[in-house]
Design a protein around this motif. Structure first.
Motif, PDB file in Angstrom:
ATOM      1  N   ASN A   1       0.825  -1.208   0.000  1.00 46.46           N
ATOM      2  CA  ASN A   1       0.000   0.000   0.000  1.00 46.46           C
ATOM      3  C   ASN A   1       0.857   1.254   0.000  1.00 46.46           C
ATOM      4  O   ASN A   1       0.583   2.217  -0.741  1.00 46.46           O
ATOM      5  CB  ASN A   1      -0.918   0.011   1.226  1.00 46.46           C
ATOM      6  N   PHE A   2       1.884   1.262   0.832  1.00 49.71           N
ATOM      7  CA  PHE A   2       2.785   2.417   0.904  1.00 49.71           C
ATOM      8  C   PHE A   2       3.456   2.645  -0.440  1.00 49.71           C
ATOM      9  O   PHE A   2       3.554   3.788  -0.916  1.00 49.71           O
ATOM     10  CB  PHE A   2       3.831   2.181   2.004  1.00 49.71           C
ATOM     11  N   TYR A   3       3.893   1.569  -1.070  1.00 52.21           N
ATOM     12  CA  TYR A   3       4.540   1.659  -2.381  1.00 52.21           C
ATOM     13  C   TYR A   3       3.575   2.237  -3.414  1.00 52.21           C
ATOM     14  O   TYR A   3       3.912   3.173  -4.146  1.00 52.21           O
ATOM     15  CB  TYR A   3       5.012   0.275  -2.807  1.00 52.21           C
ATOM     16  N   LYS A   4       2.383   1.691  -3.500  1.00 55.49           N
ATOM     17  CA  LYS A   4       1.423   2.133  -4.504  1.00 55.49           C
ATOM     18  C   LYS A   4       0.982   3.579  -4.279  1.00 55.49           C
ATOM     19  O   LYS A   4       0.739   4.321  -5.234  1.00 55.49           O
ATOM     20  CB  LYS A   4       0.207   1.206  -4.524  1.00 55.49           C
ATOM     21  N   ASN A   5       0.892   3.978  -3.028  1.00 55.26           N
ATOM     22  CA  ASN A   5       0.470   5.341  -2.722  1.00 55.26           C
ATOM     23  C   ASN A   5       1.539   6.387  -3.023  1.00 55.26           C
ATOM     24  O   ASN A   5       1.220   7.552  -3.280  1.00 55.26           O
ATOM     25  CB  ASN A   5       0.072   5.453  -1.244  1.00 55.26           C
ATOM     26  N   ASN A   6       2.818   5.985  -3.011  1.00 56.76           N
ATOM     27  CA  ASN A   6       3.890   6.990  -3.053  1.00 56.76           C
ATOM     28  C   ASN A   6       5.035   6.676  -4.009  1.00 56.76           C
ATOM     29  O   ASN A   6       6.045   7.380  -3.992  1.00 56.76           O
ATOM     30  CB  ASN A   6       4.474   7.185  -1.639  1.00 56.76           C
ATOM     31  N   PHE A   7       4.913   5.645  -4.849  1.00 54.79           N
ATOM     32  CA  PHE A   7       6.045   5.245  -5.686  1.00 54.79           C
ATOM     33  C   PHE A   7       6.483   6.346  -6.653  1.00 54.79           C
ATOM     34  O   PHE A   7       7.649   6.390  -7.063  1.00 54.79           O
ATOM     35  CB  PHE A   7       5.702   3.968  -6.478  1.00 54.79           C
ATOM     36  N   GLN A   8       5.574   7.239  -7.032  1.00 54.12           N
ATOM     37  CA  GLN A   8       5.930   8.298  -7.982  1.00 54.12           C
ATOM     38  C   GLN A   8       6.666   9.455  -7.326  1.00 54.12           C
ATOM     39  O   GLN A   8       7.296  10.265  -8.016  1.00 54.12           O
ATOM     40  CB  GLN A   8       4.677   8.809  -8.695  1.00 54.12           C
ATOM     41  N   ASP A   9       6.587   9.528  -6.009  1.00 55.78           N
ATOM     42  CA  ASP A   9       7.118  10.698  -5.306  1.00 55.78           C
ATOM     43  C   ASP A   9       8.436  10.445  -4.595  1.00 55.78           C
ATOM     44  O   ASP A   9       9.223  11.375  -4.405  1.00 55.78           O
ATOM     45  CB  ASP A   9       6.092  11.203  -4.282  1.00 55.78           C
ATOM     46  N   ILE A  10       8.675   9.206  -4.156  1.00 54.20           N
ATOM     47  CA  ILE A  10       9.881   8.913  -3.381  1.00 54.20           C
ATOM     48  C   ILE A  10      10.534   7.628  -3.866  1.00 54.20           C
ATOM     49  O   ILE A  10       9.873   6.757  -4.435  1.00 54.20           O
ATOM     50  CB  ILE A  10       9.569   8.806  -1.871  1.00 54.20           C
ATOM     51  N   GLU A  11      11.829   7.505  -3.602  1.00 55.51           N
ATOM     52  CA  GLU A  11      12.604   6.344  -4.022  1.00 55.51           C
ATOM     53  C   GLU A  11      12.362   5.218  -3.022  1.00 55.51           C
ATOM     54  O   GLU A  11      12.574   5.371  -1.814  1.00 55.51           O
ATOM     55  CB  GLU A  11      14.085   6.722  -4.073  1.00 55.51           C
ATOM     56  N   MET A  12      11.916   4.064  -3.529  1.00 48.93           N
ATOM     57  CA  MET A  12      11.430   3.005  -2.655  1.00 48.93           C
ATOM     58  C   MET A  12      12.467   1.943  -2.287  1.00 48.93           C
ATOM     59  O   MET A  12      12.330   1.283  -1.262  1.00 48.93           O
ATOM     60  CB  MET A  12      10.223   2.316  -3.300  1.00 48.93           C
ATOM     61  N   THR A  13      13.486   1.754  -3.100  1.00 49.70           N
ATOM     62  CA  THR A  13      14.428   0.663  -2.850  1.00 49.70           C
ATOM     63  C   THR A  13      15.134   0.817  -1.505  1.00 49.70           C
ATOM     64  O   THR A  13      15.216  -0.132  -0.715  1.00 49.70           O
ATOM     65  CB  THR A  13      15.470   0.583  -3.981  1.00 49.70           C
TER      66      THR A  13
END
Length: 286
Positions: free
Chosen positions: A205-217
Motif C-alpha cells: 500500500n505504501f509503495y502504490k500510494n507513493n512510488f511516484q514521489d519517493i525512491e522506494m528501494t
C-alpha cells in the motif's frame, strides 16, 4: 467560547480554549484497536479525545517543515515497529491460502484478457490517440509484469504448502505520506482499514500510494533490516506488487494520457525496484 471552524478535505479543524482539534466522520470503532496497540507498546497513533456514534475528535497536529524523503524513512521505521510489536503466528489456514491464490489468479487472468482485448481494439484503428500510442509502445512490459506476477504466485503457492504456520501483524492498511503526521513524534492516522493480516500488505500500500514521489528501494531495505520477510512472504510480496493497474479509457485525451503514463511508470519503476532488491538478496546470500 465560540468555536472557529475550518473545513479541510473531509475533516473539520476547530479551535476551542486556544487549542486546535480535528473532527472527522467516524467510520469504525477504533477504541479496542487503540487499546490493543497501547498494550503492545505501540504509541505512534493519536488517541481519540472525544467520540460519538457519528464523529471522532483528535488533537490537531501542526506538521513541521520536513522533507518527504526524511518523513518516508521515519514512516518505514515506525511501520516496522508496528509489525514487530503486533506479530503473532497462526497455523496455516489452507482455505485462506486457496482463496488468496484463486482470487489473485483470477485477477491476473482477467487483467491479461482485458489488455489483450484492448490491444486488439486499438489495432483496428487507423489512427491512435496519444494515450493509445503510449500504451501500445509499452504493452509488452505490461504482459511481462502480469506473467511475472503469475510465476511468483505459483512459486508461493507451492512453497506455502510446506509451511506449518504463517505470521500475522496488525496492519494500518493504508500507509502513505498523507496518513502520517510528523510533530516531535511521527503518528499514523486514518486507521479505518486496520486489520490483522500478512505484513506485506502495508508496504505494498505504501509503495502504490507513493512510488511516484519517493525512491522506494532504500526505504524497503531499511524496513527489511528491521522486519525481514520470510521466504514465502517475500515471494507473495513480489507477486502482488507486480500486478499492474487497470487503465480504463475515457473521452478525455488529457486524462487518458495521465492514466496511461501512471501505468507505464508503475510497471517500469516496479520492475526496477524488484531487480534491485533481488540483486541485493543474491549478493547477501553469496
Amino acid at each position: 467560547m465560540k468555536k472557529k471552524i475550518i473545513y479541510k478535505s473531509k475533516v473539520q479543524i476547530f479551535e476551542k480554549d486556544n487549542k486546535k482539534y480535528v473532527k472527522k466522520i467516524k467510520k469504525s470503532n477504533k477504541q479496542d484497536l487503540f487499546n490493543y496497540l497501547d498494550n503492545k507498546g505501540f504509541k505512534n497513533y493519536l488517541p481519540i479525545i472525544e467520540e460519538t456514534n457519528e464523529y471522532e475528535i483528535y488533537r490537531y497536529i501542526l506538521e513541521k517543515d520536513f522533507p518527504s524523503e526524511d518523513k518516508a524513512i521515519e514512516i518505514v521505521k515506525v511501520l516496522s515497529l508496528l509489525h514487530i510489536l503486533t506479530t503473532t503466528y497462526q497455523e496455516i489456514n489452507q482455505n485462506k491460502v486457496n482463496d488468496l491464490y484463486e482470487k489473485t489468479l483470477n485477477t491476473l487472468s482477467e487483467l491479461k484478457t482485458y489488455y489483450l482485448e484492448l490491444q486488439d481494439h486499438i489495432e483496428t484503428k487507423e489512427f491512435f490517440s496519444p494515450a493509445e500510442h503510449l500504451l501500445m509502445n509499452n504493452i509488452s512490459n505490461i504482459y511481462k509484469a502480469i506473467n511475472y506476477s503469475n510465476y511468483k504466485l505459483e512459486e508461493w503457492y507451492q512453497l506455502i504448502k510446506t509451511k506449518k504456520s504463517q505470521r500475522y501483524v496488525q496492519l494500518h492498511n493504508n500507509i502513505s505520506l498523507n496518513h502520517a503526521l510528523k510533530e516531535e513524534t511521527l503518528y499514523f492516522i486514518n486507521w479505518d482499514n486496520s486489520k490483522k493480516d500478512f505484513a506485506i500488505y502495508d508496504f505494498i500500500n505504501f509503495y502504490k500510494n507513493n512510488f511516484q514521489d519517493i525512491e522506494m528501494t532504500s526505504l524497503f531495505k531499511i524496513y527489511q533490516s528491521k522486519f525481514t520477510y520470510t521466504d514465502d512472504e517475500l515471494i507473495l510480496f513480489e507477486s502482488l506488487i507486480s500486478i499492474p493497474p487497470k487503465v480504463i479509457f475515457s473521452k478525455n485525451n488529457y486524462i487518458d494520457v495521465i492514466n496511461v503514463r501512471q501505468l507505464v511508470n508503475y510497471v517500469e519503476k516496479t520492475n526496477k525496484f524488484l531487480l534491485e532488491d533481488n540483486k541485493e538478496n543474491q549478493e547477501e546470500n553469496k
